[in-house]
Structures are given as C-alpha cells and as structure tokens.
Write an enzyme that holds these catalytic residues in place. Sequence first.
Site, PDB file in Angstrom:
ATOM      1  N   LYS A 114      50.875 106.087  -3.709  1.00 46.81           N
ATOM      2  CA  LYS A 114      51.357 104.795  -3.823  1.00 46.81           C
ATOM      3  C   LYS A 114      49.954 103.668  -3.761  1.00 46.81           C
ATOM      4  CE  LYS A 114      56.130 105.217  -2.426  1.00 46.81           C
ATOM      5  NZ  LYS A 114      56.874 104.635  -1.485  1.00 46.81           N
ATOM      6  N   LYS A 170      58.894 113.430 -11.648  1.00 44.71           N
ATOM      7  CA  LYS A 170      60.230 112.976 -11.093  1.00 44.71           C
ATOM      8  C   LYS A 170      60.537 111.985 -11.519  1.00 44.71           C
ATOM      9  CE  LYS A 170      58.555 110.708  -6.982  1.00 44.71           C
ATOM     10  NZ  LYS A 170      58.545 110.538  -5.523  1.00 44.71           N
ATOM     11  N   LYS A 208      61.588 105.174  -9.338  1.00 46.93           N
ATOM     12  CA  LYS A 208      61.710 103.734  -9.760  1.00 46.93           C
ATOM     13  C   LYS A 208      60.432 103.170 -10.065  1.00 46.93           C
ATOM     14  CE  LYS A 208      62.926 103.741  -4.961  1.00 46.93           C
ATOM     15  NZ  LYS A 208      64.155 103.895  -4.098  1.00 46.93           N
TER      16      LYS A 208
HETATM   17  P1  TYM Z   1      63.545 106.804  -1.558  1.00 47.03           P
HETATM   18  O1  TYM Z   1      64.255 105.505  -1.491  1.00 47.03           O
HETATM   19  O2  TYM Z   1      62.486 106.871  -2.493  1.00 47.03           O
HETATM   20  O3  TYM Z   1      64.756 107.789  -2.415  1.00 47.03           O
HETATM   21  C1  TYM Z   1      65.958 107.926  -1.788  1.00 47.03           C
HETATM   22  C2  TYM Z   1      66.295 109.508  -1.675  1.00 47.03           C
HETATM   23  O4  TYM Z   1      66.514 109.688  -3.229  1.00 47.03           O
HETATM   24  C3  TYM Z   1      65.601 110.880  -3.291  1.00 47.03           C
HETATM   25  N1  TYM Z   1      64.998 110.959  -4.880  1.00 47.03           N
HETATM   26  C4  TYM Z   1      64.885 112.171  -5.739  1.00 47.03           C
HETATM   27  N2  TYM Z   1      65.647 113.338  -5.447  1.00 47.03           N
HETATM   28  C5  TYM Z   1      65.516 114.148  -6.588  1.00 47.03           C
HETATM   29  N3  TYM Z   1      64.716 113.657  -7.707  1.00 47.03           N
HETATM   30  C6  TYM Z   1      64.113 112.655  -7.839  1.00 47.03           C
HETATM   31  N4  TYM Z   1      63.663 112.312  -9.109  1.00 47.03           N
HETATM   32  C7  TYM Z   1      64.398 111.698  -6.716  1.00 47.03           C
HETATM   33  N5  TYM Z   1      63.975 110.394  -6.631  1.00 47.03           N
HETATM   34  C8  TYM Z   1      64.368 110.190  -5.307  1.00 47.03           C
HETATM   35  C9  TYM Z   1      64.402 110.794  -2.266  1.00 47.03           C
HETATM   36  O5  TYM Z   1      63.977 112.362  -1.996  1.00 47.03           O
HETATM   37  C10 TYM Z   1      65.158 110.326  -1.242  1.00 47.03           C
HETATM   38  O6  TYM Z   1      65.998 111.335  -0.352  1.00 47.03           O
HETATM   39  N6  TYM Z   1      61.054 107.497   2.464  1.00 47.03           N
HETATM   40  C11 TYM Z   1      62.437 107.625   1.771  1.00 47.03           C
HETATM   41  C12 TYM Z   1      63.489 106.670   2.677  1.00 47.03           C
HETATM   42  C13 TYM Z   1      63.483 107.097   4.324  1.00 47.03           C
HETATM   43  C14 TYM Z   1      64.364 108.237   4.853  1.00 47.03           C
HETATM   44  C15 TYM Z   1      63.916 107.761   6.130  1.00 47.03           C
HETATM   45  C16 TYM Z   1      64.777 109.149   4.219  1.00 47.03           C
HETATM   46  C17 TYM Z   1      63.139 106.181   5.205  1.00 47.03           C
HETATM   47  N7  TYM Z   1      63.555 106.589   6.347  1.00 47.03           N
HETATM   48  C18 TYM Z   1      64.419 108.626   7.031  1.00 47.03           C
HETATM   49  C19 TYM Z   1      65.211 110.132   5.179  1.00 47.03           C
HETATM   50  C20 TYM Z   1      65.163 109.929   6.630  1.00 47.03           C
HETATM   51  C21 TYM Z   1      62.452 107.138   0.489  1.00 47.03           C
HETATM   52  O7  TYM Z   1      61.497 106.298  -0.123  1.00 47.03           O
HETATM   53  O8  TYM Z   1      63.370 107.359  -0.379  1.00 47.03           O
END
Ligand code: TYM
Length: 332
Positions: free
Chosen positions: A112, A195, A198
């Site tokens: 990032k 992957k 967004k």
């Molecule tokens: P975020 O907001 O990027 O994504 C949310 C969830 O979607 C999953 N994901 C995917 N899974 C499969 N294939 C893909 N292409 C794909 N893109 C996104 C992510 O793995 C995620 O589960 N850091 C986290 C948010 C967060 C969090 C937490 C998660 C903050 N605190 C505590 C769990 C526990 C994030 O940026 O997810």
Amino acid sequence: RPRVLSGIQPTADSFHFGNYLGALRQWVDLQRDHQPFFFIADLHAITLEQDPKVLRERTLRAAAQLLAMGIDPARSAIFVQSQVPEHAQLGWVLQCLTGFGEARRMTQFKDKSAKGGEGAASVGLFTYPILQAADILLYRPHYVPVGEDQRQHLELTRDLAQRFNHRYKKTFRLPEPYILKATAKIGDLQNPTAKMSKSASSPAGIIEMLDEPKTSAKKIRSAVTDSEAEIRFDPEAKPGVSNLLTIYSALTGEAVTTLEEQYAGKGYGDLKGDLADVVVQFVTPFRERTLELLDDQAHLTAILKQGAEQARSVAEATLRDVYQRVGFVAAS
Ligand code: TYM
C-alpha cells in the site's frame, strides 16, 4: 457458542465479489451457531486519505449492505469501529508490545505504500495490523472469518496475544483464522492471477455488489480467459476459467467437478453467459434491498448504536483487565 469476529473497511461505494465470497458470506453463515461481532473498520479506512463526507456515506452503505446480505442484528453485534473507543486504546498497548522490525515485515504496508513511497505513507498505515490485532483480541473470538490476504495479520495477532499472555497474565484467546480454501482469493476478472481488489483492480476486473446488474453481466462476459477452448479447473494453467468456475460454484452450490462435466465440449461463451445470468439473479435482489435500507438512515444508525453498545460491554471488560495487568492505576 464460540465467538467470531471480523471487520471490513468502508473504502468503496460497494463491496465486491472478493469481499463477499472470500469473507462476508461466511459471516452470514457463522451467525447460526456462533456469537458474532462484525464491524465496519472506519479507523482503518483513514490510514489512507478519505473525504469526510464520503467516508460517512460509505460507512452507512457498508451497514446497509451487511444487513441486505443477511447479517441479523438479533444474532450479531454489528457496529462501527470508531464508536467503540477500546479498539484504539488497546491498539496503543499492543503497539508498545510490537517490534519495529516485526511491523516492517507486514506485506500490506509494503504494497500500500509502494505508490507514494514509504516516506509519504502515514504512520497509521504502518501500525494498521496492530490496530487490527486489537480489534480482534478485545472480543476473545475463537474464529476470524477473512480472505487469504488477511492471514499475515492474523499471525501477528496471535503472536501479540501470546506475548501479552506470557509477559503479564493469560488474558487473550489465540484466535484461529477461518479461511475457506475454495474462495480465499477471488481473482480480478481482467488479471486473474491477481486478487480482485478495490484499490488495485480496474473497474472491468471487479464485480461490485451494487453495480447495475447488466454491468456485472457484461464484466463476466468480457472476463479474460485463455486461448484453449477447454473448460477445466486448473488455477495454475487456466487462472481465468478457474476463477469463473470458482465464482459459479460458490453462487450456485454446484461442485466445480459437476460444472466441468456439465460444460464438457462447450465453449467459454456458454460458461460466461450462464454465469452472467447467475450473477444477475444474485445481485438484483441484493441491490434492491440495500437501496431500500439506505432510505431509512435513522433505522441504520439505531442498529449500529445498539451494536456498539453490545460490543462495548465486552470490549470494556477486556480493556479493564489489560490496563490492570499492564500496571495502570484504576480511576476508581
Ligand atoms: P478489507 O476491507 O480489505 O476486506 C474485507 C474482507 O474481504 C476479503 N477479501 C477477499 N477475499 C477473497 N478474495 C478477494 N479478492 C478478496 N478481497 C478482499 C478480505 O480478506 C477481508 O476478509 N484489514 C481488513 C479489515 C479489518 C479486519 C479487522 C478483518 C480490520 N480489522 C479485524 C478481520 C478482523 C481489511 O482491510 O479487509
């Protein structure tokens, strides 16, 4: 009932199929026999610059989408991270337990911050995974349903929990990642070895849950495949076709092997056309329900408030233990 916790960032107008198939669908399923805490990670969102008005809007859109996909406030605490101050408070304590080099090894920071260079990235982006560890550990969950890209953050979380437990007193449960192999990494439709993301995918590579259904159908029909003509699941040799089969199987419940048989001798156009129909069937009611929910913002904010209260009662108790064990003098 075992506890589960997970979060999602409100950094787009719509969730996408990677979010849904990789994580959110498991959130919905796990509600049945777990005690869930699900939250919208607005504190994490500001690690990159956000327009305040847009952030507020997207947070409510995120809540509406979670409800529309079946998160049930009667079963799950659904809340906004910034409404539970204990996340930031435990985050600080855990930052003081994390080595600088350990934080530096987190690959998402490298990805990032790659664009503007490390110097332009915020310190918040650097400590992002430590706040995530706090999010999780506060609720002492058994499982954390996420996609593959969060695995490293879960490992750090477990390390920090163990370190705290060892240095002070057993306080935290070591949470297990709950990652379903089949859908752990949904690919970008235009660049299927990457992957769906967004921030990194082009609009054509990403299916947004709130896209016009006909836009999603078009994106499926123009997905990148390969120059063979055989419909076979082989992520190494045929990442595009395999990704389409994965999405198809996840949405219909048909096994990938069944789909392979069903499409033996048929062309990519047949597969894409049918999948486009499946996607339209799926997103149309979802989109309607989300837009309906967005019409009543008072109802949404009331649900979030109730969720934050439920979450706080748990988070407060954990933080109290932590502060006491660290050696802070109690106020009363
Ligand atoms: P975020 O907001 O990027 O994504 C949310 C969830 O979607 C999953 N994901 C995917 N899974 C499969 N294939 C893909 N292409 C794909 N893109 C996104 C992510 O793995 C995620 O589960 N850091 C986290 C948010 C967060 C969090 C937490 C998660 C903050 N605190 C505590 C769990 C526990 C994030 O940026 O997810």
